[in-house]
Scaffold this active site. Structure first.
Site, PDB file in Angstrom:
ATOM      1  N   HIS A  12       0.758  -1.205  -0.008  1.00 47.69           N
ATOM      2  CA  HIS A  12      -0.205   0.009   0.037  1.00 47.69           C
ATOM      3  C   HIS A  12       0.853   1.299   0.001  1.00 47.69           C
ATOM      4  CE1 HIS A  12       1.059   0.827   4.098  1.00 47.69           C
ATOM      5  NE2 HIS A  12       0.971  -0.418   4.305  1.00 47.69           N
ATOM      6  N   ARG A  60      -5.901   1.025   4.097  1.00 51.59           N
ATOM      7  CA  ARG A  60      -4.769   1.603   3.190  1.00 51.59           C
ATOM      8  C   ARG A  60      -4.489   0.969   2.235  1.00 51.59           C
ATOM      9  NH1 ARG A  60      -2.935  -0.418   8.256  1.00 51.59           N
ATOM     10  NH2 ARG A  60      -1.323  -1.944   8.209  1.00 51.59           N
ATOM     11  N   GLU A  85      -2.224  -7.616   7.022  1.00 50.03           N
ATOM     12  CA  GLU A  85      -0.726  -7.380   7.589  1.00 50.03           C
ATOM     13  C   GLU A  85      -0.678  -8.306   8.762  1.00 50.03           C
ATOM     14  OE1 GLU A  85       1.970  -7.297   7.485  1.00 50.03           O
ATOM     15  OE2 GLU A  85       2.740  -5.095   7.377  1.00 50.03           O
ATOM     16  N   TYR A  88       0.620  -7.099  14.927  1.00 47.75           N
ATOM     17  CA  TYR A  88       2.102  -6.595  15.813  1.00 47.75           C
ATOM     18  C   TYR A  88       1.934  -6.574  17.326  1.00 47.75           C
ATOM     19  CZ  TYR A  88       5.543  -6.200  12.314  1.00 47.75           C
ATOM     20  OH  TYR A  88       6.370  -6.361  11.117  1.00 47.75           O
TER      21      TYR A  88
END
Length: 195
Positions: A12, A60, A85, A88
């Site tokens: 992205h 995004r 993604e 995290y």
């Protein structure tokens, strides 16, 4: 004979958190104006001849994919959950410094998705795109860590950081997967015979 399928993995465009060097992960941050321009530039780099476009469900990536689709005259992007993604965990939203170091553990961050799981999910995404679009040229808009970990695992090499809106191209035929470019640069014939 298996037809050759081409998949262009696009990271992205830039977001405000990218510009601030903050870890995004699954936090849903939109593009900034720079990111929108990068998406237009990525479409120019890709050129014509693509059949379909898929995207991570995060904003995004989806916005990047919509811009590319509009520039190339493609149908609306299809969301593919596996392209999301890496999670995290407690590191999301943090930049370099003491707070980030306080959540670091061997191999990553507290509560983060393990790298091996991201890579396995990445291979599932590639196989899904290959099986859904055999013999076609498909664009998939995803994320930096997702792309890096997927290709590093599949091709067994130390993949570089993936730049915003950069183009990484893989092909698949009867011999298996072959990596053509990483960040728009030739990959020098890395191949994985996984079939």
């Amino acid at each position: 004979m298996t037809p050759t399928t081409t998949i262009a993995l696009i990271r992205h465009g830039q977001t405000p958190w990218n510009a601030e060097f903050r870890i995004q992960g699954r936090t849903d941050i939109p593009l900034n104006d720079t990111g929108r321009k990068q998406a237009q530039d990525a479409a120019t780099t890709l050129g014509e001849g693509w059949h379909a476009i898929a995207t991570s469900p995060l904003t995004r990536a989806a916005e990047t994919a919509r811009i590319i689709a509009a520039e190339l005259g493609l149908d609306s992007p299809t969301a593919v959950e596996h392209l999301v993604e890496r999670d995290y965990g407690r590191a999301e939203g943090l930049g370099a410094g003491e707070e980030l170091e306080s959540v670091r553990i061997p191999g990553g961050f507290q509560e983060a998705e393990p790298e091996v799981e991201v890579a396995a999910r990445g291979l599932l995404a590639l196989e899904h795109l290959r099986d859904t679009h055999p013999g076609h040229r498909v664009i998939a808009v995803a994320h930096g860590s997702f792309i890096r970990l997927t290709i590093a695992s599949l091709f067994e090499f130390d993949a570089p950081r993936i730049g915003n809106a950069s183009v990484t191209v893989l092909t698949h035929d009867e011999s298996g997967w072959e990596l053509q470019t990483v960040n728009g640069e030739p990959a020098r014939g890395l191949a994985a015979r996984t079939d």
